[in-house]
Each structure stands twice: as structure tokens, then as C-alpha cells.
Design a protein around this motif. Structure first.
Motif, mmCIF file in Angstrom:
data_model
loop_
_atom_site.group_PDB
_atom_site.id
_atom_site.type_symbol
_atom_site.label_atom_id
_atom_site.label_comp_id
_atom_site.label_asym_id
_atom_site.label_seq_id
_atom_site.Cartn_x
_atom_site.Cartn_y
_atom_site.Cartn_z
ATOM 1 N N MET A 1 0.844 -1.170 0.000
ATOM 2 C CA MET A 1 0.000 0.000 0.000
ATOM 3 C C MET A 1 0.894 1.239 0.000
ATOM 4 O O MET A 1 1.950 1.239 0.603
ATOM 5 N N LEU A 2 0.421 2.267 -0.676
ATOM 6 C CA LEU A 2 1.147 3.531 -0.691
ATOM 7 C C LEU A 2 0.372 4.566 0.109
ATOM 8 O O LEU A 2 -0.845 4.649 0.006
ATOM 9 N N LEU A 3 1.087 5.358 0.888
ATOM 10 C CA LEU A 3 0.509 6.491 1.593
ATOM 11 C C LEU A 3 1.292 7.719 1.151
ATOM 12 O O LEU A 3 2.488 7.839 1.432
ATOM 13 N N ASP A 4 0.624 8.600 0.446
ATOM 14 C CA ASP A 4 1.245 9.840 -0.002
ATOM 15 C C ASP A 4 1.006 10.888 1.072
ATOM 16 O O ASP A 4 -0.097 11.393 1.221
ATOM 17 N N ALA A 5 2.037 11.203 1.824
ATOM 18 C CA ALA A 5 1.950 12.194 2.893
ATOM 19 C C ALA A 5 2.568 13.524 2.451
ATOM 20 O O ALA A 5 3.020 14.306 3.271
ATOM 21 N N TRP A 6 2.613 13.749 1.178
ATOM 22 C CA TRP A 6 3.106 14.928 0.479
ATOM 23 C C TRP A 6 4.620 15.089 0.580
ATOM 24 O O TRP A 6 5.304 15.120 -0.408
ATOM 25 N N ARG A 7 5.155 15.217 1.762
ATOM 26 C CA ARG A 7 6.609 15.399 1.897
ATOM 27 C C ARG A 7 7.359 14.070 1.873
ATOM 28 O O ARG A 7 8.574 14.046 1.787
ATOM 29 N N VAL A 8 6.614 12.986 1.963
ATOM 30 C CA VAL A 8 7.180 11.645 1.930
ATOM 31 C C VAL A 8 6.102 10.691 1.411
ATOM 32 O O VAL A 8 4.921 10.914 1.632
ATOM 33 N N ALA B 1 6.462 -2.670 -5.423
ATOM 34 C CA ALA B 1 5.777 -1.582 -4.712
ATOM 35 C C ALA B 1 6.687 -0.358 -4.629
ATOM 36 O O ALA B 1 6.234 0.775 -4.826
ATOM 37 N N GLU B 2 7.955 -0.568 -4.371
ATOM 38 C CA GLU B 2 8.897 0.560 -4.293
ATOM 39 C C GLU B 2 9.069 1.214 -5.664
ATOM 40 O O GLU B 2 9.077 2.444 -5.776
ATOM 41 N N ARG B 3 9.174 0.416 -6.701
ATOM 42 C CA ARG B 3 9.278 0.980 -8.060
ATOM 43 C C ARG B 3 8.018 1.748 -8.421
ATOM 44 O O ARG B 3 8.077 2.811 -9.048
ATOM 45 N N THR B 4 6.860 1.200 -8.015
ATOM 46 C CA THR B 4 5.595 1.876 -8.284
ATOM 47 C C THR B 4 5.567 3.232 -7.587
ATOM 48 O O THR B 4 5.111 4.221 -8.163
ATOM 49 N N ALA B 5 6.047 3.303 -6.352
ATOM 50 C CA ALA B 5 6.089 4.578 -5.629
ATOM 51 C C ALA B 5 6.982 5.580 -6.363
ATOM 52 O O ALA B 5 6.626 6.760 -6.491
ATOM 53 N N LEU B 6 8.111 5.129 -6.862
ATOM 54 C CA LEU B 6 9.010 6.032 -7.606
ATOM 55 C C LEU B 6 8.363 6.491 -8.908
ATOM 56 O O LEU B 6 8.459 7.673 -9.273
ATOM 57 N N GLU B 7 7.690 5.578 -9.601
ATOM 58 C CA GLU B 7 6.977 5.963 -10.828
ATOM 59 C C GLU B 7 5.842 6.918 -10.524
ATOM 60 O O GLU B 7 5.591 7.860 -11.277
ATOM 61 N N TYR B 8 5.164 6.677 -9.417
ATOM 62 C CA TYR B 8 4.075 7.554 -8.983
ATOM 63 C C TYR B 8 4.602 8.980 -8.822
ATOM 64 O O TYR B 8 4.008 9.940 -9.310
ATOM 65 N N LEU B 9 5.734 9.120 -8.159
ATOM 66 C CA LEU B 9 6.316 10.451 -7.969
ATOM 67 C C LEU B 9 6.798 11.052 -9.280
ATOM 68 O O LEU B 9 6.653 12.250 -9.520
ATOM 69 N N ALA B 10 7.361 10.222 -10.134
ATOM 70 C CA ALA B 10 7.871 10.718 -11.418
ATOM 71 C C ALA B 10 6.748 11.252 -12.302
ATOM 72 O O ALA B 10 6.984 12.128 -13.133
ATOM 73 N N THR B 11 5.538 10.741 -12.111
ATOM 74 C CA THR B 11 4.410 11.179 -12.945
ATOM 75 C C THR B 11 3.474 12.117 -12.194
ATOM 76 O O THR B 11 2.406 12.453 -12.705
ATOM 77 N N ASP B 12 3.864 12.561 -11.020
ATOM 78 C CA ASP B 12 3.028 13.438 -10.215
ATOM 79 C C ASP B 12 2.837 14.783 -10.912
ATOM 80 O O ASP B 12 3.805 15.475 -11.206
ATOM 81 N N PRO B 13 1.586 15.170 -11.195
ATOM 82 C CA PRO B 13 1.339 16.445 -11.873
ATOM 83 C C PRO B 13 1.808 17.658 -11.069
ATOM 84 O O PRO B 13 2.018 18.721 -11.633
ATOM 85 N N ALA B 14 1.990 17.497 -9.747
ATOM 86 C CA ALA B 14 2.443 18.615 -8.921
ATOM 87 C C ALA B 14 3.947 18.851 -9.060
ATOM 88 O O ALA B 14 4.471 19.810 -8.515
ATOM 89 N N GLY B 15 4.628 17.969 -9.763
ATOM 90 C CA GLY B 15 6.049 18.176 -10.018
ATOM 91 C C GLY B 15 6.987 17.629 -8.968
ATOM 92 O O GLY B 15 8.184 17.861 -9.031
ATOM 93 N N ARG B 16 6.459 16.893 -7.998
ATOM 94 C CA ARG B 16 7.377 16.277 -7.038
ATOM 95 C C ARG B 16 8.131 15.178 -7.749
ATOM 96 O O ARG B 16 7.737 14.708 -8.788
ATOM 97 N N GLY B 17 9.193 14.735 -7.182
ATOM 98 C CA GLY B 17 9.925 13.677 -7.851
ATOM 99 C C GLY B 17 11.104 13.199 -7.047
ATOM 100 O O GLY B 17 10.954 12.755 -5.923
ATOM 101 N N ALA B 18 12.269 13.355 -7.618
ATOM 102 C CA ALA B 18 13.489 12.760 -7.081
ATOM 103 C C ALA B 18 13.808 13.193 -5.660
ATOM 104 O O ALA B 18 14.428 12.437 -4.916
ATOM 105 N N ASP B 19 13.402 14.375 -5.263
ATOM 106 C CA ASP B 19 13.752 14.825 -3.913
ATOM 107 C C ASP B 19 12.720 14.439 -2.852
ATOM 108 O O ASP B 19 12.905 14.708 -1.682
ATOM 109 N N THR B 20 11.629 13.777 -3.241
ATOM 110 C CA THR B 20 10.628 13.314 -2.280
ATOM 111 C C THR B 20 11.028 11.914 -1.821
ATOM 112 O O THR B 20 11.128 11.002 -2.636
ATOM 113 N N PRO B 21 11.272 11.746 -0.513
ATOM 114 C CA PRO B 21 11.704 10.422 -0.048
ATOM 115 C C PRO B 21 10.594 9.383 -0.129
ATOM 116 O O PRO B 21 9.417 9.688 0.070
ATOM 117 N N VAL B 22 10.996 8.162 -0.443
ATOM 118 C CA VAL B 22 10.110 7.000 -0.410
ATOM 119 C C VAL B 22 10.617 6.125 0.730
ATOM 120 O O VAL B 22 11.783 5.742 0.749
#
Length: 165
Positions: A1-8, A25-46
Motif C-alpha cells: 500500500m502507498l501512503l502519499d503524505a506529500w513530503r514523503v 511496490a517501491e518501483r511503483t512509488a518512484l513511478e508515482y512520484l515521477a508522474t506526479d502532476p504537482a512536479g514532485r519527484g526525485a527529492d521526495t523520499p520513499v
């Protein structure tokens, strides 16, 4: 399960999950961030969180967290029954199957990344629901019901493969 807490983004891993599921699941979380319309990505910890080892930074997002839940409820079906029993005042008013059918569109009309280019009545988060059943079967190789029975991470992966995420 993924919990998007914005900063993490937390990846919660059940005790009985297999290694490939954890990695996926970890790869999915990284892909989720990479496709986030808000522009979060590499600097958001998983952060991976294991069942029965959840830190307060994770459990704090759930007001009624019970550390002993899995001791008294050994599997998901038991948890589902317990939640239903504990929430007798809550009931589903309109079953999904009895709702008005959604308008359907061809895959080409739904296969766009910009939400403003979608038909006005399409929710970008569930574009697949607007495929006609025959085209759904052709695109995903299964019925909408079989697709709905898959774990959320698997549905997201399949949607990404066909450009509906």
C-alpha cells in the motif's frame, strides 16, 4: 500500500508479501512520484514501512491505529469483517453496479496526459472506466471485473503500460 503524505511517500509492506511484491511496490512509488502532476519527484523520499514495525511518523496519519491489530486479526478477510462490524452505522448507499453507466470513449480519446484534453466527464484518475467493455478486454486482456479484483499497484502498472495513467 502507498501512503502519499506529500513530503514523503510511504510504502507499507505486509508481513506475508513476497520479495518481488516489495520491490515492485517501491518501483511503483518512484513511478508515482515521477508522474506526479504537482512536479514532485526525485527529492521526495520513499520510505518502506514493514507490518508490525510502523513508526509514529506513519501511524500518526491514522487516528485509530491499533498496533495489536494483526495479533487479533490474522488475515485481511478477518480485518474486513471486523471493520464492517465496528462500523455498522456506515453502509454503502449506491452499489457501483447499480450506478448510471459511464459514457464510453475510444482508447485514443483517453490516452492523453493533459487532463484538460480529456472529455469533460472523464475523471483522469479512472480513465479505464470509460472504455467500452469490448475495448477494455482488448486493451487489458481481461474483463473490467477481473481488472478491479487486482491489487491497486497492479492496476496502476497495467494502466501505465497502455497510457491511461
Amino acid at each position: 500500500m502507498l501512503l502519499d503524505a506529500w513530503r514523503v511517500v510511504f510504502v507499507w509492506v505486509g508481513a506475508q508479501s513476497r520479495r518481488e511484491e516489495r520491490e515492485l511496490a517501491e518501483r511503483t512509488a518512484l513511478e508515482y512520484l515521477a508522474t506526479d502532476p504537482a512536479g514532485r519527484g526525485a527529492d521526495t523520499p520513499v520510505v518502506r514501512v514493514r507490518q508490525a514495525g510502523e513508526p509514529p511518523t506513519f501511524t500518526g496519519f491514522f487516528g485509530a491505529w491499533d498496533d495489536a491489530l494483526w495479533e487479533s486479526e490474522p488475515d485481511w478477510e478477518a480485518v474486513r469483517r471486523s471493520v464492517a462490524t465496528d462500523n455498522r452505522g456506515v453502509r454503502q448507499v449506491l452499489a457501483a453496479s447499480s450506478a448510471q453507466p459511464l459514457p464510453t470513449y475510444p482508447l485514443a480519446a483517453l490516452n492523453v496526459r493533459e487532463p484538460d484534453r480529456l472529455p469533460a466527464d472523464v475523471d483522469p484518475a479512472v480513465k479505464e472506466r470509460h472504455l467500452a467493455p469490448e475495448e477494455f478486454q482488448q486493451v487489458f486482456g481481461m474483463t473490467p471485473e477481473a481488472f478491479g479484483a487486482l491489487p491497486a499497484w497492479k492496476r496502476q502498472q497495467l494502466k501505465k503500460q497502455v497510457g491511461l495513467f
